[in-house]
Scaffold this motif. Structure first.
Motif, short mmCIF file in Angstrom:
data_model
loop_
_atom_site.label_atom_id
_atom_site.label_comp_id
_atom_site.label_asym_id
_atom_site.label_seq_id
_atom_site.Cartn_x
_atom_site.Cartn_y
_atom_site.Cartn_z
N PHE A 4 26.27 1.13 3.27
CA PHE A 4 26.48 -0.32 3.08
C PHE A 4 25.27 -1.10 3.59
O PHE A 4 24.71 -1.95 2.89
N LEU A 5 24.83 -0.82 4.82
CA LEU A 5 23.70 -1.56 5.39
C LEU A 5 22.38 -1.13 4.74
O LEU A 5 21.50 -1.94 4.50
N GLY A 6 22.26 0.18 4.43
CA GLY A 6 21.03 0.69 3.80
C GLY A 6 20.74 -0.01 2.48
O GLY A 6 19.58 -0.21 2.12
N ALA A 7 21.79 -0.42 1.78
CA ALA A 7 21.61 -1.04 0.46
C ALA A 7 20.89 -2.40 0.56
O ALA A 7 20.36 -2.89 -0.43
N PHE A 8 20.87 -2.98 1.77
CA PHE A 8 20.16 -4.27 1.92
C PHE A 8 18.65 -4.09 2.09
O PHE A 8 17.90 -5.06 2.06
N LEU A 9 18.22 -2.84 2.27
CA LEU A 9 16.77 -2.60 2.39
C LEU A 9 16.22 -2.40 0.98
O LEU A 9 16.40 -1.34 0.38
N ALA A 10 15.59 -3.43 0.46
CA ALA A 10 15.16 -3.42 -0.94
C ALA A 10 13.91 -4.27 -1.08
O ALA A 10 13.65 -5.13 -0.23
N PRO A 11 13.12 -4.07 -2.16
CA PRO A 11 11.99 -4.97 -2.38
C PRO A 11 12.49 -6.41 -2.43
O PRO A 11 13.61 -6.67 -2.89
N LYS A 12 11.67 -7.34 -1.96
CA LYS A 12 12.13 -8.74 -1.82
C LYS A 12 12.59 -9.35 -3.14
O LYS A 12 13.42 -10.25 -3.16
N CYS A 13 12.07 -8.84 -4.27
CA CYS A 13 12.46 -9.41 -5.57
C CYS A 13 13.93 -9.12 -5.90
O CYS A 13 14.52 -9.82 -6.72
N ARG A 17 14.51 3.67 4.70
CA ARG A 17 15.71 3.31 3.94
C ARG A 17 16.65 4.51 3.83
O ARG A 17 17.87 4.40 4.02
N HIS A 18 16.07 5.67 3.57
CA HIS A 18 16.87 6.89 3.45
C HIS A 18 17.61 7.17 4.76
O HIS A 18 18.80 7.51 4.77
N GLU A 19 16.90 7.01 5.88
CA GLU A 19 17.51 7.27 7.19
C GLU A 19 18.66 6.31 7.47
O GLU A 19 19.71 6.71 7.98
N VAL A 20 18.47 5.03 7.14
CA VAL A 20 19.55 4.04 7.39
C VAL A 20 20.75 4.36 6.49
O VAL A 20 21.90 4.30 6.92
N PHE A 21 20.45 4.77 5.25
CA PHE A 21 21.52 5.16 4.32
C PHE A 21 22.38 6.29 4.89
O PHE A 21 23.59 6.32 4.67
N THR A 22 21.75 7.23 5.60
CA THR A 22 22.52 8.38 6.09
C THR A 22 23.58 7.95 7.10
O THR A 22 24.60 8.61 7.23
N VAL A 23 23.33 6.84 7.85
CA VAL A 23 24.35 6.39 8.79
C VAL A 23 25.19 5.24 8.24
O VAL A 23 26.31 5.02 8.71
N SER A 24 24.66 4.50 7.27
CA SER A 24 25.45 3.41 6.69
C SER A 24 24.93 3.06 5.29
O SER A 24 24.00 2.25 5.16
N GLN A 35 0.85 -1.20 0.00
CA GLN A 35 0.00 0.00 0.00
C GLN A 35 0.89 1.25 0.00
O GLN A 35 1.96 1.25 0.61
N TRP A 36 0.46 2.30 -0.69
CA TRP A 36 1.35 3.45 -0.95
C TRP A 36 1.90 4.11 0.30
O TRP A 36 3.05 4.53 0.35
N GLU A 37 1.08 4.19 1.36
CA GLU A 37 1.55 4.95 2.53
C GLU A 37 2.67 4.21 3.26
O GLU A 37 3.69 4.79 3.62
N ILE A 38 2.49 2.90 3.43
CA ILE A 38 3.53 2.13 4.15
C ILE A 38 4.77 2.00 3.26
O ILE A 38 5.90 1.95 3.74
N ARG A 39 4.55 2.00 1.94
CA ARG A 39 5.70 1.96 1.03
C ARG A 39 6.52 3.24 1.16
O ARG A 39 7.75 3.23 1.23
N ARG A 40 5.81 4.36 1.26
CA ARG A 40 6.48 5.65 1.45
C ARG A 40 7.27 5.64 2.78
O ARG A 40 8.40 6.11 2.84
N LEU A 41 6.64 5.08 3.83
CA LEU A 41 7.32 5.01 5.13
C LEU A 41 8.65 4.27 4.99
O LEU A 41 9.68 4.72 5.49
N PHE A 42 8.63 3.13 4.29
CA PHE A 42 9.87 2.35 4.18
C PHE A 42 10.88 3.00 3.24
O PHE A 42 12.10 2.79 3.41
N GLN A 43 10.42 3.84 2.31
CA GLN A 43 11.39 4.62 1.51
C GLN A 43 12.12 5.61 2.42
O GLN A 43 13.34 5.79 2.32
N LEU A 44 11.37 6.21 3.36
CA LEU A 44 11.99 7.16 4.29
C LEU A 44 12.91 6.44 5.28
O LEU A 44 13.99 6.93 5.62
#
Ligand SMILES: Cc1cc2nc3c(=O)[nH]c(=O)nc-3n(C[C@H](O)[C@H](O)[C@H](O)COP(=O)(O)OP(=O)(O)OC[C@H]3O[C@@H](n4cnc5c(N)ncnc54)[C@H](O)[C@@H]3O)c2cc1C
Length: 261
Positions: free
Chosen positions: A206-215, A197-204, A186-195
């Motif tokens: 390397f680790l942020g890159a593992f947050l991706a759609p399951k495919c 992912r962005h937050e994890v990217f700011t501190v790492s 659903q669009w809202e929860i998808r937006r939440l996880f985009q944000l």
């Protein structure tokens, strides 16, 4: 909607997160004490590149306990109860605390208008916002009439905004991102996880890159609703298996086996 990573700070993530996962991974295959492995990782005797190489292999192999040693705490605000209901369905490796509709008497409850309704026919949009305004005004009347907040809230709509604190270990975060960054989410929860992912990217990164759609780690899409492949990120598994069957049939017809790698 706002998301802020409260913990780890960039300093903690840089100093400890990669070495912690590396230590967990390396302990499985080493005669050294975990203390010694951690010291070597933090004092530079094992370079971050070397640590990343092992950690990447272990994560990609699905050895998930090694990434349960690190956690991320997020402040999430202004999301709807529709979203929070979906979010708290996740159980493993997580802690949630959410603003209470029971103990809090909202003076001005806020709500969200979805984009499809904001862009819809103005009359429809107005009926939507009127319905929400009426519900929330009635909520205020119930409180004024002495109805306890825990009962008055029954009239609140799914669009009502809420705030949460969520702590997730990295394994849980990767699993949730796999489901919620998928275009079927659903669009809202998808937006939440985009944000997120962005937050994890700011501190790492390397680790942020593992947050991706399951495919992405799977290499194919397993969503039933994407059999028509309208989402182009990865081919549907039906196509992948179909291509493999064709290849196998062609090899059989030519009297040779498919190479096994
Ligand atoms: C696109 C989408 C649509 C959805 N639609 C609906 C819907 O219509 N109705 C609905 O009710 N829900 C729906 N859900 C929610 C979904 O069914 C899950 O409840 C939610 O995604 C949590 O997933 P999970 O159980 O894998 O995750 P988590 O609870 O985070 O668990 C992570 C993993 O740990 C393991 N695990 C956790 N708990 C247990 C356990 N008790 N026993 C064994 N293994 C366990 C499992 O391997 C699990 O995958 C939807 C989710 C998505 C992403």
């Amino acid at each position: 909607m706002r998301v802020r990573l409260l913990f780890p700070t960039p300093e903690v993530a840089a100093q400890a997160y990669l070495p912690l996962i590396y230590t967990a991974c390396r302990t499985c295959y080493s005669e050294l004490d975990p203390q010694e492995i951690f010291d070597r990782a933090t004092d530079g005797r094992v370079t971050p590149e070397k640590q990343q190489e092992l950690v990447r292999k272990v994560i990609e192999s699905g050895h998930g306990s090694t990434i349960e040693h690190i956690v991320f705490t997020f402040a999430i605000s202004g999301v709807t109860r529709t979203l929070s209901h979906q979010l708290v369905r996740h159980r493993a490796g997580l802690a949630f605390d959410q603003q209470s509709q029971r103990y809090l008497k909202y003076r001005e409850p806020a709500y969200m208008v979805p984009g499809s309704i904001a862009d819809a026919d103005p009359e429809l949009r107005e009926r939507f916002t009127d319905a929400l305004d009426d519900s929330l005004a009635f909520y205020g009347e119930l409180l004024e009439a002495g109805i306890p907040g825990e009962d008055a809230r029954f009239v609140m709509p799914n669009a009502t905004r809420t705030n949460l604190v969520m702590t997730a270990n990295l394994r849980a975060l990767i699993h949730m991102s796999g489901l919620r960054l998928c275009t079927m989410a659903q669009w809202e929860i998808r937006r939440l996880f985009q944000l997120i992912r962005h937050e994890v990217f700011t501190v790492s990164p390397f680790l942020g890159a593992f947050l991706a759609p399951k495919c992405v780690p799977l290499g194919y899409c397993d969503e039933d609703r994407n059999r028509d492949e309208h989402c182009p990120i990865r081919p549907h598994k039906d196509s992948v298996l179909g291509a493999w069957s064709e290849k196998r049939a062609a090899a059989k017809a030519a009297g040779r086996d498919l190479p096994v790698r």
